[in-house]
Design a protein around this motif. Structure first.
Motif, PDB file in Angstrom:
ATOM      1  N   MET A  66      47.860  48.287  49.153  1.00 12.09           N
ATOM      2  CA  MET A  66      46.330  48.788  49.411  1.00 12.09           C
ATOM      3  C   MET A  66      46.118  47.864  50.502  1.00 12.09           C
ATOM      4  SD  MET A  66      43.742  49.385  46.566  1.00 12.09           S
ATOM      5  CE  MET A  66      44.730  50.469  45.347  1.00 12.09           C
ATOM      6  N   ASN A 129      34.192  42.032  38.970  1.00 14.74           N
ATOM      7  CA  ASN A 129      34.273  42.413  37.820  1.00 14.74           C
ATOM      8  C   ASN A 129      34.081  41.309  36.783  1.00 14.74           C
ATOM      9  OD1 ASN A 129      35.444  45.042  37.977  1.00 14.74           O
ATOM     10  ND2 ASN A 129      37.279  44.409  38.662  1.00 14.74           N
ATOM     11  N   HIS A 152      43.081  46.660  36.154  1.00 15.17           N
ATOM     12  CA  HIS A 152      43.458  45.587  36.859  1.00 15.17           C
ATOM     13  C   HIS A 152      43.961  44.438  36.030  1.00 15.17           C
ATOM     14  CE1 HIS A 152      43.644  42.905  40.195  1.00 15.17           C
ATOM     15  NE2 HIS A 152      44.151  43.919  40.925  1.00 15.17           N
TER      16      HIS A 152
HETATM   17  C1  LIG Z   1      41.950  45.510  43.749  1.00  9.45           C
HETATM   18  C2  LIG Z   1      41.307  45.856  42.260  1.00  9.45           C
HETATM   19  C3  LIG Z   1      40.809  44.701  41.840  1.00  9.45           C
HETATM   20  C4  LIG Z   1      40.711  43.240  42.214  1.00  9.45           C
HETATM   21  O1  LIG Z   1      40.167  43.066  43.258  1.00  9.45           O
HETATM   22  P1  LIG Z   1      40.039  41.997  44.515  1.00  9.45           P
HETATM   23  O2  LIG Z   1      39.196  42.544  45.458  1.00  9.45           O
HETATM   24  O3  LIG Z   1      41.736  42.089  44.654  1.00  9.45           O
HETATM   25  O4  LIG Z   1      39.799  40.649  43.772  1.00  9.45           O
HETATM   26  C5  LIG Z   1      40.221  45.035  40.395  1.00  9.45           C
HETATM   27  N1  LIG Z   1      40.378  46.289  39.927  1.00  9.45           N
HETATM   28  C6  LIG Z   1      40.755  47.405  40.745  1.00  9.45           C
HETATM   29  C7  LIG Z   1      40.928  48.822  40.138  1.00  9.45           C
HETATM   30  C8  LIG Z   1      41.588  47.186  41.934  1.00  9.45           C
HETATM   31  O5  LIG Z   1      41.880  48.087  42.577  1.00  9.45           O
END
Ligand SMILES: *Cc1c(COP(=O)(O)O)cnc(C)c1O
Length: 461
Positions: A66, A129, A152
């Motif tokens: 990504m 989160n 995640h």
């Molecule tokens: C990328 C992602 C995260 C983590 O986010 P970061 O910006 O990398 O800290 C958490 N949940 C989902 C669904 C993600 O795609």
């Protein structure tokens, strides 16, 4: 963007800066911070040498993780603001950029369907989160958190750090949270929060939010939506006809909190996540008494409703300026870009469905496609051919194609492909995030080249 355009826009940014600085009396820069131009040039040359190792995230042939560069508008706005270096932890740190942050976050909240909200930017989805779960713990101190197997990995980590009891819900053959298993867990444990993933990082699957909402009155849990990657697809749910399955997106406004990452699909450089809450009243849970951060305003500071202290005002400026040029609109700006990436994913799916050599794992819900060598008959053979093709594409094809890999439990894969011989517990497949609009016109020829490589490999054996 062309070099000449970069130059003239950068010049404009520097002009603003000179003009702004000229409002204050001139002073002599201390010699301790002065570095000769030649020294900077040498250091930069050393950097360029190191940067050459980077993968070409900007190029359509990069169909891996990504990753893509930010939009030039974001870069210019970030650069200009960074020269001032405001800190949005408080109005005193970012007197101008705090307001830009509020306005940009309000646009995101509105896109998600919130009529009222409290929210702010974060350094990324992980912290966003974490923050939502931290608030959850204060509201339901002794209750559990559940999330799916495909959530995640940082969600579990956040629960561990917060010392929140948690349980993991299995996923259905589409990679979505399994409702039957969720209900089993709801009956068994006092669950305070269900974390719903709107766009899993692995397969791009969207959990059945609407059905989870039906369970809410009976069990009284909060819902946190992790839409770090998938949130912006709300715009496509609003197109007529919708270009993603609209139902879960329409239910987003009923979630208690939502995380979206502008540094994923929002064209921003890293360091830009976002958390929004439906009820502005959660501000009370952030209460703290810092002796030094807030001097001026009587209004609520962003720093008073954020877990992190220092945060780049430049990130807010970059997002705000980007949204002026590329608004959160179903038929303009971000909506048009996402429509192209979604088109790419569907084109890839159709290609793979008909391919004799490669097969899709699931129909893509957003713009991630997972696929694997179709002719391999066992989990170990799929993994071996996946590793081989990944390596061939990156190191032996000219020009190279950059893919990524995804590990899936073989037992889950078998539910979709019953003939697969489960000789290893996990199976590695290929995964491509088709997040550049240029993929709409290029993904078929990229997959064609991968298919040709598979064909010549078999012919040689
Ligand atoms: C990328 C992602 C995260 C983590 O986010 P970061 O910006 O990398 O800290 C958490 N949940 C989902 C669904 C993600 O795609």
């Amino acid at each position: 963007m062309k070099r000449s355009e970069w130059f003239s826009l950068l010049e404009k940014c520097l002009e603003f800066h000179d003009q702004w600085q000229s409002n204050w009396p001139a002073f002599v820069t201390d010699p301790s911070v002065q570095v000769r131009s030649e020294q900077i040039t040498t250091a930069l040359d050393a950097l360029f040498e190191r940067l050459r190792e980077s993968y070409p995230f900007f190029h359509p042939n990069y169909v891996g993780q990504m990753l893509k560069p930010p939009h030039p508008v974001a870069v210019l706005a970030y650069f200009t603001t960074m020269l001032i270096n405001p800190n949005n932890h408080a109005l005193d740190g970012g007197p101008a950029t705090s307001y830009l942050e509020r306005e940009a976050v309000a646009q995101i909240a509105q896109m998600l369907g919130y009529t009222d909200h409290l929210g702010h930017l974060t350094s990324g989805g992980t912290v966003a989160n974490f923050e939502a779960l931290w608030i959850t713990r204060q509201i339901h101190p002794d209750r559990w958190v559940v999330f799916s197997e495909h959530a995640h990995y940082t969600i579990r980590r956040a629960c561990e750090i917060l010392n929140l009891p948690f349980a993991v819900v299995s996923v259905d053959p589409q990679g979505r949270m399994d409702l039957d298993h969720l209900e089993v867990l709801l009956r068994r444990h006092p669950i305070g929060t269900v974390v719903v993933t709107v766009g899993t990082t692995g397969l791009g699957a969207v959990d059945p939010l609407e059905e989870i909402l039906y369970l809410q009155p009976r069990y009284g849990f909060r819902i946190h939506a992790d839409a770090a990657y998938g949130g912006f697809f709300k715009l496509l749910a609003e197109r007529v006809p919708p270009e993603v399955h609209p139902v879960p997106f329409q239910s987003l406004p009923m979630c208690d909190s939502i995380v979206v990452d502008p540094h994923k699909h929002g064209l921003q450089p890293y360091g830009c996540g976002c958390i929004v809450y439906r009820d502005p009243g959660v501000a009370q849970y952030y209460h703290h008494e810092s002796p030094y951060t807030y001097y001026t305003a009587r209004e609520l500071h962003l720093g008073e409703v954020s877990f992190e202290c220092s945060r780049p005002g430049a990130a807010a400026a970059a997002l705000w300026t980007t949204l002026r040029c590329l608004p959160l609109h179903p038929y303009a700006g971000l909506g048009n870009i996402l429509s192209r990436t979604r088109t790419a994913a569907l084109a890839a799916y159709r290609f793979l469905e008909e391919s004799e050599w490669l097969a899709p794992v699931v129909e893509p819900a957003l713009d991630i496609i997972a696929f694997f060598p179709r002719r391999a008959q066992s989990a170990s053979a799929v993994t071996a051919l996946t590793d081989w093709l990944f390596d061939q594409a990156m190191h032996h094809m000219r020009p190279p194609i950059y893919l990524s890999k995804l590990k899936l439990p073989t037992s889950w894969l078998q539910r979709r492909f019953p003939n697969l011989v489960a000789d290893t517990p996990e199976t590695t497949v290929l995964r491509s995030v088709l997040m550049k609009p240029e993929h709409a016109d290029t993904v078929r020829s990229i997959l064609q080249r991968l298919e040709d490589r598979m064909r010549s490999h078999e012919a040689a054996e």
